[in-house]
Design a protein around this motif. Sequence first.
Motif, PDB file in Angstrom:
ATOM      1  N   LEU A 198       0.834  -1.205   0.000  1.00 18.80           N
ATOM      2  CA  LEU A 198       0.000   0.000   0.000  1.00 18.80           C
ATOM      3  C   LEU A 198       0.867   1.254   0.000  1.00 18.80           C
ATOM      4  O   LEU A 198       0.545   2.233  -0.684  1.00 18.80           O
ATOM      5  N   ASP A 199       1.969   1.240   0.748  1.00 19.73           N
ATOM      6  CA  ASP A 199       2.872   2.395   0.777  1.00 19.73           C
ATOM      7  C   ASP A 199       3.469   2.666  -0.595  1.00 19.73           C
ATOM      8  O   ASP A 199       3.525   3.809  -1.048  1.00 19.73           O
ATOM      9  N   VAL A 200       3.900   1.609  -1.278  1.00 22.31           N
ATOM     10  CA  VAL A 200       4.486   1.766  -2.618  1.00 22.31           C
ATOM     11  C   VAL A 200       3.442   2.304  -3.585  1.00 22.31           C
ATOM     12  O   VAL A 200       3.723   3.200  -4.383  1.00 22.31           O
ATOM     13  N   ALA A 201       2.225   1.772  -3.516  1.00 17.72           N
ATOM     14  CA  ALA A 201       1.158   2.248  -4.404  1.00 17.72           C
ATOM     15  C   ALA A 201       0.839   3.718  -4.129  1.00 17.72           C
ATOM     16  O   ALA A 201       0.616   4.497  -5.057  1.00 17.72           O
ATOM     17  N   ALA A 202       0.834   4.110  -2.860  1.00 19.65           N
ATOM     18  CA  ALA A 202       0.567   5.507  -2.512  1.00 19.65           C
ATOM     19  C   ALA A 202       1.696   6.410  -3.004  1.00 19.65           C
ATOM     20  O   ALA A 202       1.447   7.492  -3.555  1.00 19.65           O
ATOM     21  N   GLN A 203       2.942   5.978  -2.825  1.00 17.97           N
ATOM     22  CA  GLN A 203       4.083   6.775  -3.287  1.00 17.97           C
ATOM     23  C   GLN A 203       4.080   6.926  -4.802  1.00 17.97           C
ATOM     24  O   GLN A 203       4.524   7.942  -5.331  1.00 17.97           O
ATOM     25  N   GLU A 233      -0.848   5.943  -7.099  1.00 18.38           N
ATOM     26  CA  GLU A 233      -1.929   5.075  -7.571  1.00 18.38           C
ATOM     27  C   GLU A 233      -3.119   5.051  -6.626  1.00 18.38           C
ATOM     28  O   GLU A 233      -4.244   4.847  -7.059  1.00 18.38           O
ATOM     29  N   ILE A 234      -2.854   5.189  -5.333  1.00 19.67           N
ATOM     30  CA  ILE A 234      -3.927   5.183  -4.346  1.00 19.67           C
ATOM     31  C   ILE A 234      -3.694   6.310  -3.343  1.00 19.67           C
ATOM     32  O   ILE A 234      -2.621   6.907  -3.307  1.00 19.67           O
ATOM     33  N   ARG A 235      -4.692   6.564  -2.518  1.00 16.54           N
ATOM     34  CA  ARG A 235      -4.570   7.573  -1.469  1.00 16.54           C
ATOM     35  C   ARG A 235      -3.537   7.109  -0.450  1.00 16.54           C
ATOM     36  O   ARG A 235      -3.359   5.911  -0.241  1.00 16.54           O
ATOM     37  N   SER A 236      -2.917   8.032   0.222  1.00 16.44           N
ATOM     38  CA  SER A 236      -1.988   7.662   1.287  1.00 16.44           C
ATOM     39  C   SER A 236      -2.756   7.501   2.594  1.00 16.44           C
ATOM     40  O   SER A 236      -3.915   7.908   2.709  1.00 16.44           O
ATOM     41  N   GLY A 237      -2.117   6.895   3.569  1.00 17.22           N
ATOM     42  CA  GLY A 237      -2.720   6.753   4.886  1.00 17.22           C
ATOM     43  C   GLY A 237      -3.702   5.612   5.021  1.00 17.22           C
ATOM     44  O   GLY A 237      -4.520   5.602   5.932  1.00 17.22           O
ATOM     45  N   ILE A 238      -3.645   4.636   4.125  1.00 15.66           N
ATOM     46  CA  ILE A 238      -4.555   3.496   4.184  1.00 15.66           C
ATOM     47  C   ILE A 238      -3.892   2.404   5.016  1.00 15.66           C
ATOM     48  O   ILE A 238      -2.754   2.022   4.763  1.00 15.66           O
ATOM     49  N   ASP A 239      -4.584   1.921   6.026  1.00 16.08           N
ATOM     50  CA  ASP A 239      -4.059   0.881   6.896  1.00 16.08           C
ATOM     51  C   ASP A 239      -4.407  -0.487   6.319  1.00 16.08           C
ATOM     52  O   ASP A 239      -5.582  -0.774   6.050  1.00 16.08           O
ATOM     53  N   ALA A 240      -3.395  -1.324   6.118  1.00 18.08           N
ATOM     54  CA  ALA A 240      -3.605  -2.635   5.507  1.00 18.08           C
ATOM     55  C   ALA A 240      -4.563  -3.496   6.316  1.00 18.08           C
ATOM     56  O   ALA A 240      -5.424  -4.180   5.757  1.00 18.08           O
ATOM     57  N   TYR A 241      -4.434  -3.459   7.625  1.00 17.26           N
ATOM     58  CA  TYR A 241      -5.293  -4.281   8.472  1.00 17.26           C
ATOM     59  C   TYR A 241      -6.758  -3.865   8.338  1.00 17.26           C
ATOM     60  O   TYR A 241      -7.649  -4.712   8.175  1.00 17.26           O
ATOM     61  N   GLU A 242      -7.018  -2.578   8.368  1.00 16.95           N
ATOM     62  CA  GLU A 242      -8.393  -2.090   8.204  1.00 16.95           C
ATOM     63  C   GLU A 242      -8.955  -2.489   6.848  1.00 16.95           C
ATOM     64  O   GLU A 242     -10.109  -2.908   6.734  1.00 16.95           O
TER      65      GLU A 242
END
Length: 72
Positions: A20-25, A28-37
């Motif tokens: 998710l961090d790589v996709a946000a950087q 591609e996606i919003r930042s601050g998305i928690d994988a567990y959630e």
Amino acid sequence: MGHPARGKRADARRNEGALLDVAAQAGEIRSGIDAYELMRGVGNICIGAEEDPRYDPRRVVELLIAGLHRPD
């Protein structure tokens, strides 16, 4: 010594978070998305799908994933 599955789950969560961090950087996606959630949300969407033929959890997951994209 802990249960072996706990270590594997922790590793999986770290890897999911890294993806998710790589996709946000990459923008591609919003930042601050928690994988567990996110994974809990997808799992909860799928609960009970076998019991209701009118419900297609894949469609709801598609909507969820579309919502992760960064707004233009």
